[in-house]
Scaffold this motif. Structure first.
Motif, PDB file in Angstrom:
ATOM      1  N   LEU A 109     102.435  48.521   1.579  1.00 41.02           N
ATOM      2  CA  LEU A 109     101.009  48.657   1.266  1.00 41.02           C
ATOM      3  C   LEU A 109     100.155  47.791   2.181  1.00 41.02           C
ATOM      4  N   PHE A 110     100.657  46.603   2.503  1.00 38.61           N
ATOM      5  CA  PHE A 110      99.920  45.686   3.368  1.00 38.61           C
ATOM      6  C   PHE A 110      99.728  46.270   4.760  1.00 38.61           C
ATOM      7  N   ILE A 111     100.672  47.089   5.212  1.00 36.44           N
ATOM      8  CA  ILE A 111     100.580  47.695   6.539  1.00 36.44           C
ATOM      9  C   ILE A 111      99.923  49.067   6.494  1.00 36.44           C
ATOM     10  N   ALA A 112     100.306  49.900   5.549  1.00 37.44           N
ATOM     11  CA  ALA A 112      99.898  51.309   5.553  1.00 37.44           C
ATOM     12  C   ALA A 112      98.454  51.527   5.105  1.00 37.44           C
ATOM     13  N   SER A 113      97.997  50.823   4.101  1.00 32.43           N
ATOM     14  CA  SER A 113      96.655  51.083   3.571  1.00 32.43           C
ATOM     15  C   SER A 113      95.547  50.757   4.572  1.00 32.43           C
ATOM     16  N   PRO A 114      95.546  49.587   5.219  1.00 35.88           N
ATOM     17  CA  PRO A 114      94.511  49.351   6.224  1.00 35.88           C
ATOM     18  C   PRO A 114      94.614  50.284   7.431  1.00 35.88           C
ATOM     19  N   THR A 115      95.835  50.658   7.798  1.00 35.14           N
ATOM     20  CA  THR A 115      96.006  51.571   8.925  1.00 35.14           C
ATOM     21  C   THR A 115      95.437  52.947   8.607  1.00 35.14           C
ATOM     22  N   ALA A 116      95.693  53.451   7.419  1.00 33.82           N
ATOM     23  CA  ALA A 116      95.151  54.754   7.017  1.00 33.82           C
ATOM     24  C   ALA A 116      93.630  54.706   6.915  1.00 33.82           C
ATOM     25  N   SER A 117      93.094  53.618   6.391  1.00 37.20           N
ATOM     26  CA  SER A 117      91.630  53.491   6.290  1.00 37.20           C
ATOM     27  C   SER A 117      90.995  53.442   7.672  1.00 37.20           C
ATOM     28  N   HIS A 118      91.639  52.736   8.583  1.00 35.03           N
ATOM     29  CA  HIS A 118      91.119  52.675   9.951  1.00 35.03           C
ATOM     30  C   HIS A 118      91.123  54.064  10.585  1.00 35.03           C
ATOM     31  N   ALA A 119      92.168  54.833  10.361  1.00 35.28           N
ATOM     32  CA  ALA A 119      92.240  56.187  10.917  1.00 35.28           C
ATOM     33  C   ALA A 119      91.150  57.081  10.340  1.00 35.28           C
ATOM     34  N   LEU A 120      90.872  56.963   9.048  1.00 33.02           N
ATOM     35  CA  LEU A 120      89.805  57.752   8.435  1.00 33.02           C
ATOM     36  C   LEU A 120      88.430  57.363   8.979  1.00 33.02           C
ATOM     37  N   ILE A 121      88.194  56.065   9.143  1.00 27.26           N
ATOM     38  CA  ILE A 121      86.910  55.611   9.676  1.00 27.26           C
ATOM     39  C   ILE A 121      86.753  56.063  11.122  1.00 27.26           C
ATOM     40  N   GLN A 122      87.811  55.992  11.906  1.00 28.75           N
ATOM     41  CA  GLN A 122      87.737  56.444  13.291  1.00 28.75           C
ATOM     42  C   GLN A 122      87.472  57.952  13.352  1.00 28.75           C
ATOM     43  N   ALA A 123      88.061  58.727  12.455  1.00 22.87           N
ATOM     44  CA  ALA A 123      87.807  60.168  12.424  1.00 22.87           C
ATOM     45  C   ALA A 123      86.347  60.443  12.093  1.00 22.87           C
ATOM     46  N   GLY A 124      85.777  59.686  11.178  1.00 23.26           N
ATOM     47  CA  GLY A 124      84.357  59.849  10.870  1.00 23.26           C
ATOM     48  C   GLY A 124      83.481  59.479  12.047  1.00 23.26           C
TER      49      GLY A 124
END
Length: 123
Positions: free
Chosen positions: A80-95
């Motif tokens: 969770l410590f690795i995956a959650s911030p990485t997924a959020s960063h990918a979503l923000i970059q897509a936006g």
């Protein structure tokens, strides 16, 4: 009730409080970027606290099954410590790539909820 159980319940309660703050932030913040920030930070922290509390509640180190359960929960926290911030960063970059504009305060003082924000097409 042992000290580990009290600490586990305390961590789980603290995780729920942070998760409530995440929910409020997602509903109250004005744009995609601030909502994602709230969701990313709060969700990661609250889930890690809740799983750590669960780890303390189920901690039994007198046999092998207890060690395996504890190791699984620790690996879950690390994932969770690795995956959650990485997924959020990918979503923000897509936006950002899609052209979503961040919210800006209106200088005339009108209600930001009444304003229409248009996304300009990029060449």
């Amino acid at each position: 009730m042992s000290l580990l159980e009290i600490a586990g319940i305390g961590l789980m309660a603290l995780g729920l409080i942070f998760f409530f703050g995440t929910v409020v932030g997602v509903h109250r913040f004005p744009d995609f970027y601030t909502r994602m920030h709230s969701a990313a930070k709060g969700d990661t922290l609250s889930t890690m606290l809740f799983v750590a509390g669960l780890l303390l509640l189920t901690l039994e180190l007198d046999h092998l099954e207890g060690y395996i359960r504890a190791a699984k929960l620790v690996f879950m926290i690390l994932f969770l410590f690795i995956a959650s911030p990485t997924a959020s960063h990918a979503l923000i970059q897509a936006g950002f790539i899609k052209g979503m504009e961040p919210w800006r305060r209106d200088p005339e003082g009108t209600d930001p909820a009444l304003l229409e924000t248009a996304v300009e097409d990029k060449p």
